[in-house]
Scaffold this motif. Structure first.
Motif, PDB file in Angstrom:
ATOM      1  N   UNK A   1     -27.533   4.854  -9.353  1.00  0.00           N
ATOM      2  CA  UNK A   1     -27.213   3.499  -9.785  1.00  0.00           C
ATOM      3  C   UNK A   1     -26.444   3.338 -11.075  1.00  0.00           C
ATOM      4  N   UNK A   2     -26.115   4.414 -11.774  1.00  0.00           N
ATOM      5  CA  UNK A   2     -25.358   4.273 -13.021  1.00  0.00           C
ATOM      6  C   UNK A   2     -23.881   4.047 -12.717  1.00  0.00           C
ATOM      7  N   UNK A   3     -23.315   3.004 -13.293  1.00  0.00           N
ATOM      8  CA  UNK A   3     -21.889   2.706 -13.109  1.00  0.00           C
ATOM      9  C   UNK A   3     -21.086   3.458 -14.172  1.00  0.00           C
ATOM     10  N   UNK A   4     -20.191   4.362 -13.770  1.00  0.00           N
ATOM     11  CA  UNK A   4     -19.499   5.236 -14.731  1.00  0.00           C
ATOM     12  C   UNK A   4     -18.263   4.581 -15.357  1.00  0.00           C
ATOM     13  N   UNK A   5     -18.474   3.491 -16.050  1.00  0.00           N
ATOM     14  CA  UNK A   5     -17.345   2.709 -16.564  1.00  0.00           C
ATOM     15  C   UNK A   5     -16.465   3.500 -17.517  1.00  0.00           C
ATOM     16  N   UNK A   6     -17.058   4.212 -18.450  1.00  0.00           N
ATOM     17  CA  UNK A   6     -16.247   4.932 -19.435  1.00  0.00           C
ATOM     18  C   UNK A   6     -15.461   6.070 -18.786  1.00  0.00           C
ATOM     19  N   UNK A   7     -16.075   6.736 -17.803  1.00  0.00           N
ATOM     20  CA  UNK A   7     -15.333   7.767 -17.082  1.00  0.00           C
ATOM     21  C   UNK A   7     -14.113   7.158 -16.400  1.00  0.00           C
ATOM     22  N   UNK A   8     -14.290   6.015 -15.750  1.00  0.00           N
ATOM     23  CA  UNK A   8     -13.188   5.370 -15.045  1.00  0.00           C
ATOM     24  C   UNK A   8     -12.079   4.966 -16.008  1.00  0.00           C
ATOM     25  N   UNK A   9     -12.451   4.442 -17.145  1.00  0.00           N
ATOM     26  CA  UNK A   9     -11.421   4.027 -18.115  1.00  0.00           C
ATOM     27  C   UNK A   9     -10.639   5.232 -18.635  1.00  0.00           C
ATOM     28  N   UNK A  10     -11.337   6.330 -18.912  1.00  0.00           N
ATOM     29  CA  UNK A  10     -10.632   7.534 -19.368  1.00  0.00           C
ATOM     30  C   UNK A  10      -9.757   8.097 -18.256  1.00  0.00           C
ATOM     31  N   UNK A  11     -10.248   8.048 -17.019  1.00  0.00           N
ATOM     32  CA  UNK A  11      -9.445   8.511 -15.887  1.00  0.00           C
ATOM     33  C   UNK A  11      -8.167   7.691 -15.773  1.00  0.00           C
ATOM     34  N   UNK A  12      -8.278   6.395 -16.018  1.00  0.00           N
ATOM     35  CA  UNK A  12      -7.087   5.549 -15.993  1.00  0.00           C
ATOM     36  C   UNK A  12      -6.092   5.943 -17.063  1.00  0.00           C
ATOM     37  N   UNK A  13      -6.587   6.303 -18.237  1.00  0.00           N
ATOM     38  CA  UNK A  13      -5.706   6.746 -19.316  1.00  0.00           C
ATOM     39  C   UNK A  13      -4.989   8.044 -18.962  1.00  0.00           C
ATOM     40  N   UNK A  14      -5.657   8.886 -18.167  1.00  0.00           N
ATOM     41  CA  UNK A  14      -5.045  10.141 -17.725  1.00  0.00           C
ATOM     42  C   UNK A  14      -4.002   9.925 -16.631  1.00  0.00           C
ATOM     43  N   UNK A  15      -4.024   8.746 -16.003  1.00  0.00           N
ATOM     44  CA  UNK A  15      -3.097   8.471 -14.900  1.00  0.00           C
ATOM     45  C   UNK A  15      -3.736   8.567 -13.536  1.00  0.00           C
ATOM     46  N   UNK A  16      -5.071   8.537 -13.492  1.00  0.00           N
ATOM     47  CA  UNK A  16      -5.776   8.752 -12.231  1.00  0.00           C
ATOM     48  C   UNK A  16      -5.698   7.637 -11.224  1.00  0.00           C
ATOM     49  N   UNK A  17      -5.163   6.464 -11.626  1.00  0.00           N
ATOM     50  CA  UNK A  17      -5.029   5.345 -10.695  1.00  0.00           C
ATOM     51  C   UNK A  17      -3.573   4.987 -10.409  1.00  0.00           C
ATOM     52  N   UNK A  18      -2.653   5.662 -11.044  1.00  0.00           N
ATOM     53  CA  UNK A  18      -1.280   5.140 -11.073  1.00  0.00           C
ATOM     54  C   UNK A  18      -0.217   6.115 -10.589  1.00  0.00           C
ATOM     55  N   UNK A  19      -0.609   7.112  -9.794  1.00  0.00           N
ATOM     56  CA  UNK A  19       0.385   8.092  -9.336  1.00  0.00           C
ATOM     57  C   UNK A  19       1.496   7.445  -8.525  1.00  0.00           C
ATOM     58  N   UNK A  20       1.166   6.403  -7.749  1.00  0.00           N
ATOM     59  CA  UNK A  20       2.171   5.790  -6.869  1.00  0.00           C
ATOM     60  C   UNK A  20       2.930   4.652  -7.542  1.00  0.00           C
TER      61      UNK A  20
END
Length: 369
Positions: free
Chosen positions: A30-49
């Motif tokens: 049940x833990x929502x990994x908000x900080x991991x997701x935000x850091x992943x976004x900074x790395x480019x993990x949502x924006x390859x396309x």
């Protein structure tokens, strides 16, 4: 793979092992990994396309699927949220209206603004499976929306949601809405057997005002828009399944170091599954590159997504059987991956939904021949 794609993928892989892997059990509970997701976004993990000019990596959807796959090797729940976020970026990238793209795309692509896609009900409605839940009426400035969606994932008070509604006598609209907008209410769902850390909530709309600047597609634009985004929407989910399959195969190989003499009698062996996986990954990558330019055949896309669900179910069941009682313990990944694979098979488009759409398309092709 280009050097820029390789650099991105390596960074995401290292980040998943260092930051995500230690949290997997907590996320499953049940833990929502908000900080991991935000850091992943900074790395480019949502924006390859997403093109570089619009805040992305300037690569393509196949690389985005690779990124989701790497996350899913560690945690299927988190990979689902990566799909939610990157798919919202995909919606905005292809938006029929410039204002909403300029307002939100760069922030969603970077993870600065977290976002959930609430299109499950609409996609099922368009396939003739259920009625649409949200209704909209035109106003001078845009639309007023009412109704509720039972499950929307990766959302919170400060997040964005992308959803669709029926407009009487006109068709459908698709739009972005802030989850703290007046008239929007978020409510907790009953506990799930898996995916508890995905922040999946019930969303209710009570006379919610949607301005034209937040509309992704108006009724006259909607049909063409859905045809454009659907292949990417569907293919993006394959990363969830592919990563789960890879992790199951790795676990089976580890178990076989001591138990191959008895595991050999099981139906699905690691190397056979690995061969099927490589063929499937090649098909998905090819279709994803076609989807980036709007050329992917929908029937082939649906079949690839179906094959991913079916292989994930087989691989995770085989992993549990290979690992035996150890894999049935709550601290072992085998039982978690089996629950995650079931989710891949029931999240929209679910396995039964995919088979229905494939059947419908094949009948249409046969009638046209």
């Amino acid at each position: 793979m280009t050097q820029s794609a390789s650099t991105l993928i390596n960074a995401i892989a290292q980040h998943a092992k260092s930051d995500l892997a230690p949290m997997v059990t907590a996320i499953d509970q049940g833990q929502y990994p908000e900080q991991y997701l935000r850091k992943l976004g900074q790395l480019g993990g949502f924006s390859a396309s997403v093109p570089q000019a619009q805040g992305g990596q300037g690569l393509d959807l196949s690389v985005q699927i690779d990124a989701t796959t790497l996350v899913s090797r560690e945690c299927g729940s988190t990979a689902f949220m990566v799909w939610c976020q990157s798919t919202c970026a995909w919606y905005l990238l292809n938006a029929a209206n410039n204002a909403v793209r300029e307002r939100y795309l760069a922030r969603v692509a970077s993870g600065e603004l977290l976002a959930g896609t609430g299109m499950s009900n609409t996609v099922k409605h368009l396939a003739g499976i259920e009625k649409i839940n949200l209704r909209a009426t035109r106003t001078e400035q845009g639309y007023e929306v009412n109704g509720s969606l039972p499950w929307v994932s990766n959302i919170g008070e400060d997040h964005l949601a992308v959803v669709a509604a029926h407009v009487e006598d006109e068709g459908y609209i698709m739009f972005a809405v802030r989850c703290n907008a007046p008239g929007v209410t978020l409510r907790r769902c009953l506990p799930f057997s898996g995916m508890e850390g995905t922040q999946t909530l019930n969303v209710r709309f009570d006379k919610v005002t949607v301005s034209n600047n937040d509309v992704i597609a108006h009724p006259l634009q909607f049909k063409a828009y859905i045809q454009r985004i659907k292949p990417g929407f569907v293919l993006g989910q394959t990363g969830m399944g592919l990563g789960i399959i890879e992790a199951s195969i790795e676990s089976m190989r580890a178990t076989n170091q001591t138990h191959s003499h008895v595991n050999v009698f099981l139906d699905d062996q690691a190397e056979d599954l690995a061969a099927e996986l490589q063929t499937l990954k090649a098909q998905v990558a090819d279709l994803a590159r076609q989807a980036q330019t709007g050329e992917a055949p929908l029937l082939d896309v649906l079949k690839a997504r179906l094959a991913t669900s079916e292989l994930a179910l087989r691989a995770t069941q085989s992993e549990v059987l290979h690992t035996g009682a150890k894999g049935y313990l709550m601290n072992h990944g085998a039982q978690r991956r089996q629950r995650e694979a079931v989710f891949v098979a029931i999240v929209t488009p679910a396995l039964k939904h995919l088979r229905k759409e494939i059947n419908d398309l094949e009948l249409l092709q046969a009638e046209a021949a």
